[in-house]
Design a protein around this motif. Sequence first.
Motif, PDB file in Angstrom:
ATOM      1  N   LEU A   1      -8.905  32.574 -29.096  1.00 15.67           N
ATOM      2  CA  LEU A   1      -9.533  33.745 -29.697  1.00 15.67           C
ATOM      3  C   LEU A   1      -8.874  35.048 -29.250  1.00 15.67           C
ATOM      4  O   LEU A   1      -8.632  35.945 -30.062  1.00 15.67           O
ATOM      5  CB  LEU A   1     -11.023  33.790 -29.339  1.00 15.67           C
ATOM      6  CG  LEU A   1     -11.928  32.668 -29.863  1.00 15.67           C
ATOM      7  CD1 LEU A   1     -13.335  32.846 -29.315  1.00 15.67           C
ATOM      8  CD2 LEU A   1     -11.940  32.649 -31.379  1.00 15.67           C
ATOM      9  N   HIS A   2      -8.584  35.172 -27.969  1.00 15.99           N
ATOM     10  CA  HIS A   2      -8.155  36.466 -27.427  1.00 15.99           C
ATOM     11  C   HIS A   2      -6.714  36.828 -27.784  1.00 15.99           C
ATOM     12  O   HIS A   2      -6.315  37.978 -27.606  1.00 15.99           O
ATOM     13  CB  HIS A   2      -8.336  36.502 -25.912  1.00 15.99           C
ATOM     14  CG  HIS A   2      -7.432  35.570 -25.172  1.00 15.99           C
ATOM     15  ND1 HIS A   2      -7.619  34.207 -25.140  1.00 15.99           N
ATOM     16  CD2 HIS A   2      -6.317  35.804 -24.435  1.00 15.99           C
ATOM     17  CE1 HIS A   2      -6.671  33.646 -24.419  1.00 15.99           C
ATOM     18  NE2 HIS A   2      -5.870  34.595 -23.975  1.00 15.99           N
ATOM     19  N   THR A   3      -5.946  35.867 -28.283  1.00 12.61           N
ATOM     20  CA  THR A   3      -4.556  36.177 -28.649  1.00 12.61           C
ATOM     21  C   THR A   3      -4.382  36.394 -30.143  1.00 12.61           C
ATOM     22  O   THR A   3      -3.345  36.911 -30.573  1.00 12.61           O
ATOM     23  CB  THR A   3      -3.599  35.051 -28.199  1.00 12.61           C
ATOM     24  OG1 THR A   3      -3.972  33.835 -28.853  1.00 12.61           O
ATOM     25  CG2 THR A   3      -3.639  34.867 -26.691  1.00 12.61           C
ATOM     26  N   THR A   4      -5.366  36.000 -30.940  1.00 12.69           N
ATOM     27  CA  THR A   4      -5.240  36.098 -32.398  1.00 12.69           C
ATOM     28  C   THR A   4      -6.010  37.300 -32.935  1.00 12.69           C
ATOM     29  O   THR A   4      -7.051  37.673 -32.396  1.00 12.69           O
ATOM     30  CB  THR A   4      -5.786  34.827 -33.081  1.00 12.69           C
ATOM     31  OG1 THR A   4      -7.168  34.670 -32.738  1.00 12.69           O
ATOM     32  CG2 THR A   4      -5.013  33.602 -32.653  1.00 12.69           C
ATOM     33  N   ALA A   5      -5.512  37.861 -34.023  1.00 13.40           N
ATOM     34  CA  ALA A   5      -6.212  38.984 -34.651  1.00 13.40           C
ATOM     35  C   ALA A   5      -7.594  38.550 -35.140  1.00 13.40           C
ATOM     36  O   ALA A   5      -8.594  39.233 -34.902  1.00 13.40           O
ATOM     37  CB  ALA A   5      -5.370  39.530 -35.798  1.00 13.40           C
ATOM     38  N   THR A   6      -7.668  37.401 -35.802  1.00 16.62           N
ATOM     39  CA  THR A   6      -8.955  36.915 -36.290  1.00 16.62           C
ATOM     40  C   THR A   6      -9.890  36.595 -35.134  1.00 16.62           C
ATOM     41  O   THR A   6     -11.090  36.884 -35.195  1.00 16.62           O
ATOM     42  CB  THR A   6      -8.753  35.667 -37.171  1.00 16.62           C
ATOM     43  OG1 THR A   6      -8.088  36.053 -38.380  1.00 16.62           O
ATOM     44  CG2 THR A   6     -10.085  35.018 -37.527  1.00 16.62           C
ATOM     45  N   GLY A   7      -9.368  36.017 -34.073  1.00 15.63           N
ATOM     46  CA  GLY A   7     -10.187  35.690 -32.908  1.00 15.63           C
ATOM     47  C   GLY A   7     -10.827  36.915 -32.285  1.00 15.63           C
ATOM     48  O   GLY A   7     -11.980  36.881 -31.823  1.00 15.63           O
ATOM     49  N   LYS A   8     -10.106  38.016 -32.272  1.00 11.20           N
ATOM     50  CA  LYS A   8     -10.647  39.256 -31.711  1.00 11.20           C
ATOM     51  C   LYS A   8     -11.834  39.751 -32.532  1.00 11.20           C
ATOM     52  O   LYS A   8     -12.780  40.335 -31.982  1.00 11.20           O
ATOM     53  CB  LYS A   8      -9.550  40.316 -31.634  1.00 11.20           C
ATOM     54  CG  LYS A   8      -8.463  39.984 -30.615  1.00 11.20           C
ATOM     55  CD  LYS A   8      -7.282  40.932 -30.720  1.00 11.20           C
ATOM     56  CE  LYS A   8      -6.146  40.504 -29.799  1.00 11.20           C
ATOM     57  NZ  LYS A   8      -4.937  41.331 -29.952  1.00 11.20           N
TER      58      LYS A   8
ATOM     59  N   TYR B   1      -5.519  43.338 -34.491  1.00 10.25           N
ATOM     60  CA  TYR B   1      -4.076  43.101 -34.497  1.00 10.25           C
ATOM     61  C   TYR B   1      -3.700  42.005 -33.504  1.00 10.25           C
ATOM     62  O   TYR B   1      -4.349  41.817 -32.477  1.00 10.25           O
ATOM     63  CB  TYR B   1      -3.313  44.378 -34.107  1.00 10.25           C
ATOM     64  CG  TYR B   1      -3.503  45.537 -35.040  1.00 10.25           C
ATOM     65  CD1 TYR B   1      -2.661  45.723 -36.137  1.00 10.25           C
ATOM     66  CD2 TYR B   1      -4.524  46.461 -34.833  1.00 10.25           C
ATOM     67  CE1 TYR B   1      -2.832  46.805 -37.002  1.00 10.25           C
ATOM     68  CE2 TYR B   1      -4.706  47.540 -35.685  1.00 10.25           C
ATOM     69  CZ  TYR B   1      -3.852  47.701 -36.768  1.00 10.25           C
ATOM     70  OH  TYR B   1      -4.026  48.768 -37.618  1.00 10.25           O
ATOM     71  N   ASP B   2      -2.649  41.313 -33.832  1.00 10.65           N
ATOM     72  CA  ASP B   2      -1.952  40.405 -32.905  1.00 10.65           C
ATOM     73  C   ASP B   2      -0.516  40.909 -32.862  1.00 10.65           C
ATOM     74  O   ASP B   2       0.228  40.768 -33.838  1.00 10.65           O
ATOM     75  CB  ASP B   2      -2.032  38.962 -33.412  1.00 10.65           C
ATOM     76  CG  ASP B   2      -0.906  38.074 -32.874  1.00 10.65           C
ATOM     77  OD1 ASP B   2      -0.268  38.435 -31.877  1.00 10.65           O
ATOM     78  OD2 ASP B   2      -0.673  37.008 -33.489  1.00 10.65           O
ATOM     79  N   MET B   3      -0.142  41.499 -31.745  1.00 13.41           N
ATOM     80  CA  MET B   3       1.184  42.110 -31.614  1.00 13.41           C
ATOM     81  C   MET B   3       2.078  41.208 -30.758  1.00 13.41           C
ATOM     82  O   MET B   3       2.197  41.401 -29.552  1.00 13.41           O
ATOM     83  CB  MET B   3       1.061  43.506 -30.997  1.00 13.41           C
ATOM     84  CG  MET B   3       0.123  44.430 -31.766  1.00 13.41           C
ATOM     85  SD  MET B   3       0.694  44.796 -33.437  1.00 13.41           S
ATOM     86  CE  MET B   3       1.921  46.050 -33.056  1.00 13.41           C
ATOM     87  N   ASP B   4       2.630  40.177 -31.381  1.00 12.52           N
ATOM     88  CA  ASP B   4       3.492  39.196 -30.696  1.00 12.52           C
ATOM     89  C   ASP B   4       2.733  38.464 -29.591  1.00 12.52           C
ATOM     90  O   ASP B   4       3.325  38.052 -28.600  1.00 12.52           O
ATOM     91  CB  ASP B   4       4.723  39.895 -30.088  1.00 12.52           C
ATOM     92  CG  ASP B   4       5.550  40.641 -31.108  1.00 12.52           C
ATOM     93  OD1 ASP B   4       6.527  40.070 -31.605  1.00 12.52           O
ATOM     94  OD2 ASP B   4       5.214  41.802 -31.417  1.00 12.52           O
ATOM     95  N   GLU B   5       1.430  38.291 -29.755  1.00 14.62           N
ATOM     96  CA  GLU B   5       0.602  37.719 -28.684  1.00 14.62           C
ATOM     97  C   GLU B   5       0.453  36.206 -28.767  1.00 14.62           C
ATOM     98  O   GLU B   5       0.150  35.554 -27.770  1.00 14.62           O
ATOM     99  CB  GLU B   5      -0.775  38.383 -28.693  1.00 14.62           C
ATOM    100  CG  GLU B   5      -0.716  39.874 -28.381  1.00 14.62           C
ATOM    101  CD  GLU B   5      -2.026  40.581 -28.690  1.00 14.62           C
ATOM    102  OE1 GLU B   5      -3.062  40.157 -28.137  1.00 14.62           O
ATOM    103  OE2 GLU B   5      -2.014  41.542 -29.494  1.00 14.62           O
TER     104      GLU B   5
ATOM    105  N   ARG C   1       3.679  39.207 -35.904  1.00 14.52           N
ATOM    106  CA  ARG C   1       2.538  40.103 -35.771  1.00 14.52           C
ATOM    107  C   ARG C   1       1.552  39.888 -36.914  1.00 14.52           C
ATOM    108  O   ARG C   1       1.945  39.485 -38.012  1.00 14.52           O
ATOM    109  CB  ARG C   1       2.996  41.565 -35.738  1.00 14.52           C
ATOM    110  CG  ARG C   1       3.884  41.856 -34.526  1.00 14.52           C
ATOM    111  CD  ARG C   1       4.278  43.320 -34.449  1.00 14.52           C
ATOM    112  NE  ARG C   1       5.070  43.562 -33.255  1.00 14.52           N
ATOM    113  CZ  ARG C   1       5.521  44.751 -32.865  1.00 14.52           C
ATOM    114  NH1 ARG C   1       5.243  45.830 -33.616  1.00 14.52           N
ATOM    115  NH2 ARG C   1       6.218  44.882 -31.749  1.00 14.52           N
ATOM    116  N   CYS C   2       0.276  40.164 -36.639  1.00 13.73           N
ATOM    117  CA  CYS C   2      -0.773  39.935 -37.632  1.00 13.73           C
ATOM    118  C   CYS C   2      -1.755  41.106 -37.676  1.00 13.73           C
ATOM    119  O   CYS C   2      -1.974  41.772 -36.665  1.00 13.73           O
ATOM    120  CB  CYS C   2      -1.567  38.668 -37.313  1.00 13.73           C
ATOM    121  SG  CYS C   2      -0.636  37.131 -37.389  1.00 13.73           S
ATOM    122  N   ILE C   3      -2.334  41.296 -38.840  1.00 14.54           N
ATOM    123  CA  ILE C   3      -3.446  42.222 -39.040  1.00 14.54           C
ATOM    124  C   ILE C   3      -4.574  41.418 -39.677  1.00 14.54           C
ATOM    125  O   ILE C   3      -4.339  40.681 -40.639  1.00 14.54           O
ATOM    126  CB  ILE C   3      -3.069  43.382 -39.975  1.00 14.54           C
ATOM    127  CG1 ILE C   3      -1.802  44.090 -39.498  1.00 14.54           C
ATOM    128  CG2 ILE C   3      -4.228  44.376 -40.091  1.00 14.54           C
ATOM    129  CD1 ILE C   3      -1.251  45.110 -40.501  1.00 14.54           C
TER     130      ILE C   3
END
Length: 242
Positions: free
Chosen positions: A125-132, A180-184, A190-192
């Motif tokens: 969860l904590h590394t993905t944009a959707t998970g956040k 956002y997922d900034m290379d995480e 990267r993802c929005i």
Amino acid sequence: MMKLLEVLAEHPDPVPLKQLALETGLHPSTAHRILGAMTHSGFVERSDAGIYRLGIRLLELGSLVKSRISLRETAMPAMQRLHATTGESVNLGIRAGDEIVYVERTSSGRSAVRVVHIVGARAPLHTTATGKLFLVEDGPQKVRDYAKRTNLPASTATSITTLQGLEKELDKVRRHGVAYDMDEVENGVRCIAAGIRDDSGELIAGLSLSTPSERFNPDWVPIIKQTAAEISAAMGYLPTSR
């Protein structure tokens, strides 16, 4: 009949015939005749005092419609439009415990550099944009529990690995309504993401746009949020239902 249903839906309390006729513009005798047929079929209920409210048959039909709505089937047309507009990969992710599972996606064919989240793939969860997005819904205490339970493992050098860092990130997500997922999760990707809600207002999925880092464009945020809102509306969500 539709006018009568709409007026009844606007009133939380039962409505007298006179008021229904006034608000629909129908003659009282016409309204009474139509309401009689609707009462007989269960769409409307009439009390002994001659006031009307929506009937149980509508609840039965609503439950039937809800049971037939498929998130994936509902989301796919909007996902394809977003893909056609941006030329980038579009993903649909749902929560499964402490992870996001990708249940649908469109893959980019715009160039030799492609980003594809394989259906069924999982990520924390904590590394993905959707998970956040889901962690924001959990609230502060559950986020602390999540951090303690998982120890916030890193997938890349830019992954968030501290509770303080995660809380700061989630505050931004909360304020902007997008994550956002900034290379995480993966270097160079990267993802929005924006949230998708159902008719009860519950967050049920995230719509994310994935791009190679060199093609990342924050100007896509409005169209991503708009697309997620379209899917939410198709799932029965109204902003006032939350």
